[in-house]
Design an enzyme around this catalytic site. Structure first.
Site, PDB file in Angstrom:
ATOM      1  N   ASP A  99       1.666 -15.560   6.765  1.00 20.85           N
ATOM      2  CA  ASP A  99       0.882 -17.109   6.422  1.00 20.85           C
ATOM      3  C   ASP A  99       1.009 -17.414   4.964  1.00 20.85           C
ATOM      4  O   ASP A  99       1.442 -18.305   4.619  1.00 20.85           O
ATOM      5  CB  ASP A  99      -0.621 -17.214   6.896  1.00 20.85           C
ATOM      6  N   ARG A 110       6.578   1.125  13.694  1.00 21.68           N
ATOM      7  CA  ARG A 110       7.365   0.384  12.482  1.00 21.68           C
ATOM      8  C   ARG A 110       8.609  -0.635  12.909  1.00 21.68           C
ATOM      9  O   ARG A 110       9.087  -1.280  12.156  1.00 21.68           O
ATOM     10  CB  ARG A 110       7.872   1.319  11.697  1.00 21.68           C
ATOM     11  N   PRO A 117       0.841  -1.117  -0.154  1.00 25.11           N
ATOM     12  CA  PRO A 117      -0.005   0.087   0.130  1.00 25.11           C
ATOM     13  C   PRO A 117       0.776   1.303  -0.020  1.00 25.11           C
ATOM     14  O   PRO A 117       1.666   1.484   0.713  1.00 25.11           O
ATOM     15  CB  PRO A 117      -0.888  -0.287   1.184  1.00 25.11           C
ATOM     16  N   ASN A 118       0.257   2.122  -0.878  1.00 28.30           N
ATOM     17  CA  ASN A 118       0.844   3.578  -0.755  1.00 28.30           C
ATOM     18  C   ASN A 118       2.008   3.667  -1.800  1.00 28.30           C
ATOM     19  O   ASN A 118       2.606   4.858  -1.894  1.00 28.30           O
ATOM     20  CB  ASN A 118       0.991   4.268   0.589  1.00 28.30           C
ATOM     21  N   TYR A 161      11.043   8.899   1.250  1.00 35.89           N
ATOM     22  CA  TYR A 161      11.077   7.859   0.389  1.00 35.89           C
ATOM     23  C   TYR A 161      11.850   8.242  -1.128  1.00 35.89           C
ATOM     24  O   TYR A 161      12.074   7.437  -1.994  1.00 35.89           O
ATOM     25  CB  TYR A 161       9.774   7.511   0.111  1.00 35.89           C
ATOM     26  N   ASN A 174       8.234  -5.606  -0.646  1.00 37.89           N
ATOM     27  CA  ASN A 174       7.811  -4.520   0.351  1.00 37.89           C
ATOM     28  C   ASN A 174       6.251  -4.252   0.587  1.00 37.89           C
ATOM     29  O   ASN A 174       5.483  -3.896  -0.221  1.00 37.89           O
ATOM     30  CB  ASN A 174       8.341  -2.912  -0.312  1.00 37.89           C
ATOM     31  N   HIS A 194      12.438  -2.686   2.690  1.00 32.73           N
ATOM     32  CA  HIS A 194      11.923  -1.182   3.101  1.00 32.73           C
ATOM     33  C   HIS A 194      12.938  -0.305   2.766  1.00 32.73           C
ATOM     34  O   HIS A 194      14.042  -0.409   2.756  1.00 32.73           O
ATOM     35  CB  HIS A 194      11.942  -1.117   4.704  1.00 32.73           C
ATOM     36  N   ILE A 195      12.389   0.707   2.024  1.00 33.77           N
ATOM     37  CA  ILE A 195      13.257   1.779   1.396  1.00 33.77           C
ATOM     38  C   ILE A 195      13.844   2.856   2.716  1.00 33.77           C
ATOM     39  O   ILE A 195      14.957   2.935   2.513  1.00 33.77           O
ATOM     40  CB  ILE A 195      12.261   2.682   0.384  1.00 33.77           C
ATOM     41  N   SER A 196      12.960   2.899   3.528  1.00 30.71           N
ATOM     42  CA  SER A 196      13.296   3.681   4.639  1.00 30.71           C
ATOM     43  C   SER A 196      14.049   2.658   6.029  1.00 30.71           C
ATOM     44  O   SER A 196      13.874   1.592   5.810  1.00 30.71           O
ATOM     45  CB  SER A 196      12.308   4.432   5.344  1.00 30.71           C
ATOM     46  N   ALA A 228       2.825  -0.774   5.041  1.00 36.73           N
ATOM     47  CA  ALA A 228       2.447  -0.785   6.157  1.00 36.73           C
ATOM     48  C   ALA A 228       1.762  -2.024   6.855  1.00 36.73           C
ATOM     49  O   ALA A 228       1.635  -2.431   7.818  1.00 36.73           O
ATOM     50  CB  ALA A 228       1.311   0.370   6.339  1.00 36.73           C
ATOM     51  N   ARG A 258      12.541   5.180  12.888  1.00 31.39           N
ATOM     52  CA  ARG A 258      11.312   5.934  12.508  1.00 31.39           C
ATOM     53  C   ARG A 258      10.195   5.401  13.968  1.00 31.39           C
ATOM     54  O   ARG A 258      10.660   4.971  14.934  1.00 31.39           O
ATOM     55  CB  ARG A 258      10.544   5.570  11.287  1.00 31.39           C
ATOM     56  N   HIS A 295       3.450  -4.459   9.244  1.00 24.13           N
ATOM     57  CA  HIS A 295       3.363  -4.277  10.535  1.00 24.13           C
ATOM     58  C   HIS A 295       2.223  -4.719  11.472  1.00 24.13           C
ATOM     59  O   HIS A 295       1.951  -4.775  12.614  1.00 24.13           O
ATOM     60  CB  HIS A 295       3.615  -2.737  11.133  1.00 24.13           C
ATOM     61  N   ARG A 317       5.358  11.010  -2.668  1.00 25.70           N
ATOM     62  CA  ARG A 317       4.903  10.636  -1.381  1.00 25.70           C
ATOM     63  C   ARG A 317       5.896  10.800  -0.366  1.00 25.70           C
ATOM     64  O   ARG A 317       7.011  10.323  -0.455  1.00 25.70           O
ATOM     65  CB  ARG A 317       4.481   9.252  -1.317  1.00 25.70           C
ATOM     66  N   GLU A 356      12.251  -9.434   2.562  1.00 22.82           N
ATOM     67  CA  GLU A 356      11.583  -8.286   3.087  1.00 22.82           C
ATOM     68  C   GLU A 356      12.143  -7.109   2.552  1.00 22.82           C
ATOM     69  O   GLU A 356      13.537  -7.007   2.988  1.00 22.82           O
ATOM     70  CB  GLU A 356      11.387  -8.484   4.547  1.00 22.82           C
TER      71      GLU A 356
END
Ligand code: DQA
Length: 141
Positions: A84, A108, A9-10, A22, A71, A97-99, A74, A104, A77, A17, A95
């Site tokens: 599953d 997170r 998402p996003n 990001y 990625n 993550h850009i940030s 959200a 943070r 978390h 954004r 997994e």
């Protein structure tokens, strides 16, 4: 080699954004460069803001592809369903993550998917996706 990149998402808003976190490059633009850099790899890219669609896509690619870079945004978390799904497929998942999520907000710092992934690349910007490709290319898992 077949690698699926899945963004949650996003992440369709990358480039527009929260650019201080990001960056200002769109994923579509970054993805073109990645494909050009690894002509021997067959990439697919899937983005969805909908949890169930991410689960469906993991099922779709998760028994035939060589690697998945996920990625989950959200949903990282919060999502037992994604955890599953990763546990239920055969293809190894990294997994991404850009940030740096650990620098943070505290919510997170927890990943529900981490334990089912082969590893995590976090905080290295879009470059993290390329590092994931390198890992799958170098490693026999
Ligand atoms: C993110 C980090 C998540 O906490 C956040 O919800 C995102 C993006 C990252 O790439 O840094 O949407 O996964």
């Amino acid at each position: 080699m077949q690698i699926a990149i899945i963004n949650g998402p996003n992440l369709n808003l990358l480039g527009k954004r929260e650019t201080g976190i990001y960056g200002s490059e769109s994923f579509e633009n970054y993805f073109k460069g990645l494909q050009a850099q690894y002509p021997a790899v067959t990439f697919t890219y899937f983005q969805s803001n909908i949890e169930g669609e991410l689960v469906n896509y993991l099922h779709e690619v998760g028994f035939s592809y060589d690697g998945i870079l996920l990625n989950a945004g959200a949903y990282t978390h919060t999502s037992v369903a994604l955890r599953d799904a990763i546990a239920g497929i055969k293809t190894p998942v990294i997994e991404i993550h850009i940030s740096n999520v650990y620098a943070r907000e505290e919510f997170r710092h927890t990943s529900l998917i981490a334990a089912k992934c082969v590893g995590c690349i976090c905080g290295l910007g879009l470059k993290g996706y390329q590092l994931g490709v390198e890992f799958f290319g170098m490693t026999d898992i």
